[in-house]
Design a protein around this motif. Structure first.
Motif, PDB file in Angstrom:
ATOM      1  N   VAL A  45     -11.275  -5.142  -8.313  1.00  0.00           N
ATOM      2  CA  VAL A  45     -11.091  -4.996  -7.057  1.00  0.00           C
ATOM      3  C   VAL A  45     -10.102  -4.370  -6.460  1.00  0.00           C
ATOM      4  CG1 VAL A  45     -12.057  -5.233  -4.814  1.00  0.00           C
ATOM      5  CG2 VAL A  45     -13.694  -6.473  -7.059  1.00  0.00           C
ATOM      6  N   CYS A  46      -8.837  -5.220  -6.842  1.00  0.00           N
ATOM      7  CA  CYS A  46      -7.902  -4.357  -6.438  1.00  0.00           C
ATOM      8  C   CYS A  46      -7.443  -2.707  -6.348  1.00  0.00           C
ATOM      9  CB  CYS A  46      -6.629  -5.189  -6.171  1.00  0.00           C
ATOM     10  SG  CYS A  46      -7.572  -6.418  -5.180  1.00  0.00           S
ATOM     11  N   GLN A  47      -8.080  -2.409  -7.595  1.00  0.00           N
ATOM     12  CA  GLN A  47      -7.513  -1.355  -8.597  1.00  0.00           C
ATOM     13  C   GLN A  47      -8.563  -0.827  -8.344  1.00  0.00           C
ATOM     14  OE1 GLN A  47      -7.570  -2.547 -12.820  1.00  0.00           O
ATOM     15  NE2 GLN A  47      -5.573  -3.727 -12.534  1.00  0.00           N
ATOM     16  N   LEU A  48      -9.744  -1.038  -8.050  1.00  0.00           N
ATOM     17  CA  LEU A  48     -10.603   0.590  -7.843  1.00  0.00           C
ATOM     18  C   LEU A  48     -10.569   0.764  -6.203  1.00  0.00           C
ATOM     19  CD1 LEU A  48     -13.523   1.915  -8.238  1.00  0.00           C
ATOM     20  CD2 LEU A  48     -14.456   0.250  -7.336  1.00  0.00           C
ATOM     21  N   ALA A  49     -10.011  -0.478  -5.262  1.00  0.00           N
ATOM     22  CA  ALA A  49      -9.852   0.142  -3.799  1.00  0.00           C
ATOM     23  C   ALA A  49      -8.857   0.500  -3.652  1.00  0.00           C
ATOM     24  CB  ALA A  49     -10.971  -0.951  -3.610  1.00  0.00           C
ATOM     25  N   GLY A  50      -7.703  -0.016  -4.771  1.00  0.00           N
ATOM     26  CA  GLY A  50      -6.472   0.461  -4.035  1.00  0.00           C
ATOM     27  C   GLY A  50      -5.669   0.247  -3.047  1.00  0.00           C
ATOM     28  N   ARG A  51      -6.446  -0.951  -2.995  1.00  0.00           N
ATOM     29  CA  ARG A  51      -5.788  -2.049  -1.629  1.00  0.00           C
ATOM     30  C   ARG A  51      -5.397  -3.856  -1.937  1.00  0.00           C
ATOM     31  NH1 ARG A  51     -10.129  -0.869   2.778  1.00  0.00           N
ATOM     32  NH2 ARG A  51      -9.390  -2.485   3.859  1.00  0.00           N
ATOM     33  N   GLU A  52      -4.478  -4.168  -1.622  1.00  0.00           N
ATOM     34  CA  GLU A  52      -4.592  -5.692  -2.089  1.00  0.00           C
ATOM     35  C   GLU A  52      -5.383  -6.611  -1.028  1.00  0.00           C
ATOM     36  OE1 GLU A  52      -2.850  -6.964  -4.224  1.00  0.00           O
ATOM     37  OE2 GLU A  52      -2.154  -5.523  -5.314  1.00  0.00           O
ATOM     38  N   LEU A  53      -6.375  -6.675  -1.113  1.00  0.00           N
ATOM     39  CA  LEU A  53      -8.036  -7.327  -1.416  1.00  0.00           C
ATOM     40  C   LEU A  53      -7.828  -8.195  -1.550  1.00  0.00           C
ATOM     41  CD1 LEU A  53     -10.310  -3.875  -1.665  1.00  0.00           C
ATOM     42  CD2 LEU A  53      -9.350  -5.095   0.422  1.00  0.00           C
ATOM     43  N   GLN A  54      -8.658  -9.433  -0.918  1.00  0.00           N
ATOM     44  CA  GLN A  54      -8.728 -10.916  -0.629  1.00  0.00           C
ATOM     45  C   GLN A  54     -10.197 -11.055  -0.455  1.00  0.00           C
ATOM     46  OE1 GLN A  54      -6.080 -14.064   0.700  1.00  0.00           O
ATOM     47  NE2 GLN A  54      -5.840 -12.454   2.210  1.00  0.00           N
ATOM     48  N   VAL A 117     -18.738   4.802  -0.824  1.00  0.00           N
ATOM     49  CA  VAL A 117     -18.928   3.718  -2.037  1.00  0.00           C
ATOM     50  C   VAL A 117     -18.117   3.801  -2.947  1.00  0.00           C
ATOM     51  CG1 VAL A 117     -21.228   3.245  -3.292  1.00  0.00           C
ATOM     52  CG2 VAL A 117     -21.125   3.652  -1.154  1.00  0.00           C
ATOM     53  N   ARG A 118     -17.250   3.229  -4.099  1.00  0.00           N
ATOM     54  CA  ARG A 118     -16.676   3.358  -4.763  1.00  0.00           C
ATOM     55  C   ARG A 118     -17.349   2.710  -5.793  1.00  0.00           C
ATOM     56  NH1 ARG A 118     -10.806   3.821  -4.022  1.00  0.00           N
ATOM     57  NH2 ARG A 118     -10.831   5.074  -2.108  1.00  0.00           N
ATOM     58  N   MET A 119     -18.233   3.329  -7.222  1.00  0.00           N
ATOM     59  CA  MET A 119     -18.118   2.326  -8.615  1.00  0.00           C
ATOM     60  C   MET A 119     -17.172   1.734  -9.397  1.00  0.00           C
ATOM     61  SD  MET A 119     -22.191   2.459  -7.352  1.00  0.00           S
ATOM     62  CE  MET A 119     -22.533   2.118  -9.966  1.00  0.00           C
ATOM     63  N   GLY A 120     -17.922   1.383  -9.990  1.00  0.00           N
ATOM     64  CA  GLY A 120     -15.890   0.437 -11.022  1.00  0.00           C
ATOM     65  C   GLY A 120     -17.042  -0.230 -11.788  1.00  0.00           C
ATOM     66  N   HIS A 121     -16.350  -0.962 -12.402  1.00  0.00           N
ATOM     67  CA  HIS A 121     -16.808  -2.214 -13.193  1.00  0.00           C
ATOM     68  C   HIS A 121     -15.784  -3.062 -12.724  1.00  0.00           C
ATOM     69  CE1 HIS A 121     -17.831  -5.022 -16.182  1.00  0.00           C
ATOM     70  NE2 HIS A 121     -16.357  -4.932 -16.902  1.00  0.00           N
ATOM     71  N   PHE A 122     -15.983  -4.595 -12.139  1.00  0.00           N
ATOM     72  CA  PHE A 122     -15.014  -5.673 -11.731  1.00  0.00           C
ATOM     73  C   PHE A 122     -16.173  -7.076 -11.778  1.00  0.00           C
ATOM     74  CE2 PHE A 122     -17.445  -3.126  -8.532  1.00  0.00           C
ATOM     75  CZ  PHE A 122     -17.915  -4.259  -7.833  1.00  0.00           C
ATOM     76  N   ALA A 123     -17.649  -6.558 -12.946  1.00  0.00           N
ATOM     77  CA  ALA A 123     -17.665  -8.024 -12.598  1.00  0.00           C
ATOM     78  C   ALA A 123     -17.755  -8.245 -14.193  1.00  0.00           C
ATOM     79  CB  ALA A 123     -19.711  -7.663 -12.947  1.00  0.00           C
TER      80      ALA A 123
END
Length: 442
Positions: A45-54, A117-123
């Motif tokens: 998720v963090c890689q997809l967003a380019g942010r340090e999310l929690q 919206v960003r699509m990616g594989h994180f599940a």
């Protein structure tokens, strides 16, 4: 509320259940959407967003998604205008969206599509650690250690096997617990020689939970008249383990205090064990100790993998619908049950206890000690429903009560007794952990 929510219902047919996870950082909120039963991989998720999310705290998620404005068309549109991360496994149409902490759900005909919206594989489809079944715990732990060679995991395990920091009396307590013929005559001199342990035993005997008639005047009085051999030695072992390993600081936010959870589980396991009507009835003392140490592997994980423990806590918060061992398997390649059971076995504690701890999620693997693992499994699920234990709230499997020769009425009565004694049990847990605690009794 403990860490854990009702396991999501997976819709059949054309409708797909989608889980909402509210994330944040200094830049603001982000909403992740993924298949309901999947594990959200925070690293991806963090890689997809380019942010340090929690993930936001559980209480913040309940507050945010509990807003009445979100039940309006305008409010829902504003929610879906947030930056969205969509997993590629989400279909284009026909969603039933749900947020597990608040229980809020809504239908969505089409996948959101806008500039944020960003699509990616994180599940990730997290599984129970089936690949470890049939392997020795030593091999499983060595595989996990291979992933964290920089942490000197093997040395840490060897240190733990040496029971670091224990007094001579606590070493003697461990030996007495593992000796089948030990009795009160062996125990009282050990307690009397240790001023700290003597004070704790006197405190336990005088506590409101045990409600001893008359004043407790001596160690012999406390052990023989009030507490008994099993209880003193079990409580002393809990104190010993607490001295070996401190509770990690960055635990999942909103979780039940470790020692509160341990004491409640121990008390309920003992009450349930007393009601079992099988031909070979479980020993209440072993059931109590298994409950007291059922989560000991969690402390060990914090000791072995400190740089990763905070990340593990965030993963547990982001995936409250999953068994915590599933999250641990994904993040660390080892679970608290594996490492806790392994250590207790190597410390030569009774096999009834180490097997129950190791197999509490899969009692049928405990062999001749299945009754203890089943008691742990049952106690844990019942306490989750009452807000007294962490983990997803799920139904009791059909047939479990029959396997234990217990009735629903017996379980209900045991839980009612436990809740009536909750405040006294919390006071008892202060002997293990002097930290601040709060308990939510429903």
């Amino acid at each position: 509320m403990p860490v854990g929510v009702p396991a999501p219902h997976v819709n059949e047919g054309q409708i797909t259940s989608i889980r909402l996870v509210l994330l944040h950082d200094r830049e603001g909120k982000v909403l992740a959407l993924l298949p309901a039963t999947a594990l959200l991989d925070l690293n991806r998720v963090c890689q997809l967003a380019g942010r340090e999310l929690q993930p936001v705290k559980a209480e913040d998620a309940r507050r945010f998604f509990g807003q009445s404005a979100l039940r309006t068309e305008t409010g829902l549109a504003q929610l879906l205008s947030l930056p969205l991360l969509l997993d590629t496994q989400c279909p284009a149409t026909d969603w039933q969206c749900l947020e597990p902490y608040s229980g809020w759900s809504f239908a969505l005909a089409d996948r959101p599509a806008h500039a944020r919206v960003r699509m990616g594989h994180f599940a990730v489809q997290a599984q129970l650690p089936q690949e470890s079944i049939g392997l020795s715990d030593d091999l499983v732990l060595n595989r996990a250690a291979g992933r964290f060679t920089g942490l000197r995991v093997q040395q840490r395990l060897e240190d733990l096997l040496g029971l670091p920091g224990l007094s001579e009396s606590m070493h003697n307590i461990v030996r007495l617990r593992s000796h089948p013929d030990a009795n009160i005559d062996d125990l009282v001199p050990v307690v009397r020689r240790d001023p700290s342990l003597s004070a704790q035993v006197m405190g336990w005997a005088s506590s409101p939970y045990y409600a001893a008639p008359g004043k407790v005047r001596s160690i012999e009085d406390a052990v023989i008249r009030v507490l008994g051999f099993d209880l003193v030695i079990n409580l002393a072992l809990g104190i010993a383990m607490g001295k070996v390993l401190r509770l990690p600081e960055d635990v999942p936010r909103g979780s039940v205090n470790h020692w509160d959870q341990a004491v409640f589980t121990a008390a309920l396991c003992e009450k349930l064990a007393l009601g079992v009507q099988l031909d070979e009835r479980p020993h209440p003392g072993f059931a109590y100790l298994a409950g007291l140490l059922h989560n000991f592997g969690y402390l060990v994980l914090g000791h072995l993998f400190p740089p990763y423990f905070s990340r593990l806590s965030r993963y547990i918060e982001a995936n409250p619908h999953l068994e915590q061992q599933q999250v641990e398997q994904e993040v660390l390649n080892v679970t608290r049950e594996q490492i806790g059971g392994w250590l207790l076995e190597n410390w030569k504690l009774p096999a009834e206890v180490s097997s129950a701890v190791r197999c509490q999620q899969v009692p049928e693997e405990a062999g001749e000690y299945q009754v203890y693992a089943r008691l742990l499994y049952l106690a844990s699920r019942v306490l989750r429903a009452e807000g007294l234990s962490d983990g997803p709230r799920t139904d009791i499997p059909a047939g479990l009560l029959e396997q234990l020769a217990l009735t629903p009425e017996q379980v209900h009565h045991a839980v009612a007794e436990l809740k009536g004694q909750a405040e006294n049990l919390v006071q008892l847990s202060r002997f293990f952990d002097a930290g601040t605690r709060s308990v939510n009794i429903r």
